[in-house]
Design a protein around this motif. Structure first.
Motif, short mmCIF file in Angstrom:
data_model
loop_
_atom_site.label_atom_id
_atom_site.label_comp_id
_atom_site.label_asym_id
_atom_site.label_seq_id
_atom_site.Cartn_x
_atom_site.Cartn_y
_atom_site.Cartn_z
N GLY A 1 -6.50 5.02 0.90
CA GLY A 1 -4.49 4.80 0.02
C GLY A 1 -5.46 3.76 -1.09
N SER B 1 0.75 -1.29 -0.25
CA SER B 1 -0.54 -0.26 0.15
C SER B 1 0.59 1.33 -0.01
CB SER B 1 -0.86 -0.07 1.41
OG SER B 1 -0.26 -0.01 2.69
N SER B 2 -0.11 2.39 -0.49
CA SER B 2 0.91 3.50 -0.06
C SER B 2 0.96 4.08 0.81
CB SER B 2 -0.16 4.42 -1.31
OG SER B 2 -1.23 4.81 -0.25
N THR B 3 0.42 3.71 2.10
CA THR B 3 0.85 4.02 3.64
C THR B 3 2.08 2.89 4.26
OG1 THR B 3 -1.45 2.91 4.36
CG2 THR B 3 -1.27 4.64 3.46
N ASP B 4 2.27 1.92 3.34
CA ASP B 4 3.34 1.02 4.17
C ASP B 4 2.48 0.08 5.35
OD1 ASP B 4 4.98 1.54 2.38
OD2 ASP B 4 6.04 3.35 3.66
#
Length: 492
Positions: free
Chosen positions: A255, A227-230
């Protein structure tokens, strides 16, 4: 004398007995001789039979060994032939997959090379060119960049890669083969356009192979989510009765999430991008792009119970399902305004202002019939009341006309309301009707027969209206006054 005579008689009797015995003995000896000869012949026959048995055994043994060898040679040949076919099949699958993947890499290499060249050129122009030079390459450079961006989009999806494995048979003699090369391609289906925070993400992984399929279980499928949020995402894989697999997890953070899978430790090449959006707020914007993807000037809209969105636009209707849009009604509709979806028959009712009627379509866009020409003058908006009747506002007759769902005229809502150019209409859960009385700058609340209950408020130019189902209901009014253009919310 007498005694002597008795002695002679005894001797004579003894000799006679001995002679008789001798004769009997000779007869028995003769018989024994015959028996001995017969026994000797029998022994000879038995020895000959033993020899014959030995010969039969030796011949049988040789035949068994010979036949066994022939069978082994035949089976070996069959096995080797089956092995050759299986290896060729395996290599063909391998080579096909490898060729496809290498071709995709070369395609990406070419795009990256072109992209690098364009980037270098842009940097050079930015740093060393003057304004005239920069503007002279603007058109061509913009076109080239858009072309590259389009190419990146086109190659962003990887074709599913075949997962293949040899499955041996339990018994070669019974099955007549060593086994089969099982092959499956896996891809995602039913990928949601977006998922709200707090809801469950659910994607289906399906097989697309028409050949022998792998015996894959839930434990054989590995899921990787980035994900873009790790965020670390814990997914669950569940097998379905139809042979598909459901991949699920709980959406907790907004995200973009990239989902990829491996089967039996090998990547499938299929990727899904899931957008997690806020629980509330803007979800998607439909608009016309440079390719004409959404050529609609939106006017009125309606939503069906199964989530289909219908939008009127001049001479056609846009039907939106997820991100996909298509159109219907062209050549039939002259000027579409109000629209409603009937909750019972699922039909779409469209006010055709130009033709002074209501057009009825199925929810997949098939034209059914029209009604209202004999009563309507300048129809505008439409809604379905709690009894399933169709209500149409007529700004030409300053009235609300009521029809049955099949188009049969019922009655005109009370003429004592002194309506002037009525626009939007809505119905609450109790059956009360709300009317945007545009010409009189007010919103009226009436009962199902048109008897006035209340005048909700003075508004400048009420156009559209809807009513919530909570208690007490809220009335949302679109006020189109030039200087304001506001949405007003009233409590009832």
């Amino acid at each position: 004398m007498a005694a002597h005579r008795e002695h002679i008689n005894d001797v004579k009797d003894l000799q006679t007995a001995a002679a008789e015995w001798t004769e009997l003995l000779n007869g028995n000896l003769q018989k024994m001789g015959f028996k001995e000869k017969k026994t000797a012949g029998l022994k000879k026959t038995l020895r000959e039979m033993i020899k014959a048995v030995d010969e039969l055994y030796e011949r049988g043994e040789n035949k068994i060994k010979e036949w066994t060898q022939r069978t082994l040679d035949f089976v070996k040949k069959k096995i080797e032939e089956n092995e050759r076919v299986l290896l060729e099949e395996l290599k063909q699958i391998h080579d096909s997959n490898k060729t496809t993947l290498n071709a995709k890499i070369k395609e990406l290499d070419c795009i990256e090379s072109d992209s690098s060249s364009v980037t270098e050129f842009v940097e050079a122009v930015k740093h060393h060119g003057n304004a005239t030079h920069l503007m002279s390459v603007r058109k061509g450079l913009t076109s080239r960049i858009e072309e590259l961006l389009s190419l990146y989009d086109d190659v962003s999806q990887i074709e599913p890669c075949s997962i293949f494995e040899f499955l041996p048979c339990g018994d070669f003699l019974e099955e007549g083969k060593l086994g089969e090369v099982a092959i499956d391609k896996f891809q995602f289906k039913e990928i949601p356009e977006f998922v709200r925070v707090g809801d469950e993400v659910n994607i289906k992984l399906v097989t697309v192979s028409q050949q022998q399929k792998l015996n894959v279980s839930e434990e054989d499928i590995q899921v990787d989510v980035t994900s873009s949020t790790d965020e670390t995402v814990a997914t669950m894989v569940t097998g379905n009765e139809d042979g598909t697999f459901s991949i699920t997890w709980q959406a907790t953070t907004e995200g973009l999430y990239n989902v990829s899978t491996s089967v039996l430790g090998k990547p499938t090449g299929t990727v899904a991008v899931i957008k997690i959006v806020p629980k509330k707020g803007l979800l998607h914007v439909f608009k016309e792009d440079k390719k004409g993807a959404f050529p609609v000037a939106p006017y009125y809209s309606a939503v069906s119970s199964d989530g289909l969105i219908f939008i009127t636009s001049s001479d056609k209707i846009a039907l939106i399902n997820g991100k996909d849009a298509r159109y219907f009604g062209e050549g039939i509709i002259e000027s579409a305004v109000g629209i409603a979806v009937h909750p019972l028959n699922k039909c779409v009712y469209v006010v055709d202002k130009g033709a002074r009627c209501v057009r009825v379509f199925s929810n997949d866009g098939v034209y059914i019939f029209s009604f209202g020409r004999e009563h309507l003058e300048k129809p505008r908006c439409i809604c379905i009341n709690n009894g399933g009747d169709v209500m149409v506002s007529d700004e030409g007759k300053n009235s609300i006309e009521i029809y049955r769902a099949d188009g049969q005229y019922q009655y005109t809502l009370s003429s004592n309301l002194s309506l002037k150019e009525p626009e939007g209409i809505a119905v609450d859960k109790d059956g009360c009707v709300y009317v945007c009385d545009y010409g009189n700058s007010r919103v009226l609340k009436v009962d199902s027969r048109g008897n006035l209950i209340s005048c909700i408020a003075k508004v400048e130019q009420p156009m559209g209206i809807c009513v919530t189902n909570d208690t007490p209901p809220r009335v949302i009014v679109a006020d189109n006054v030039e200087s304001l253009r506001v949405v007003r919310v009233f409590a009832q």
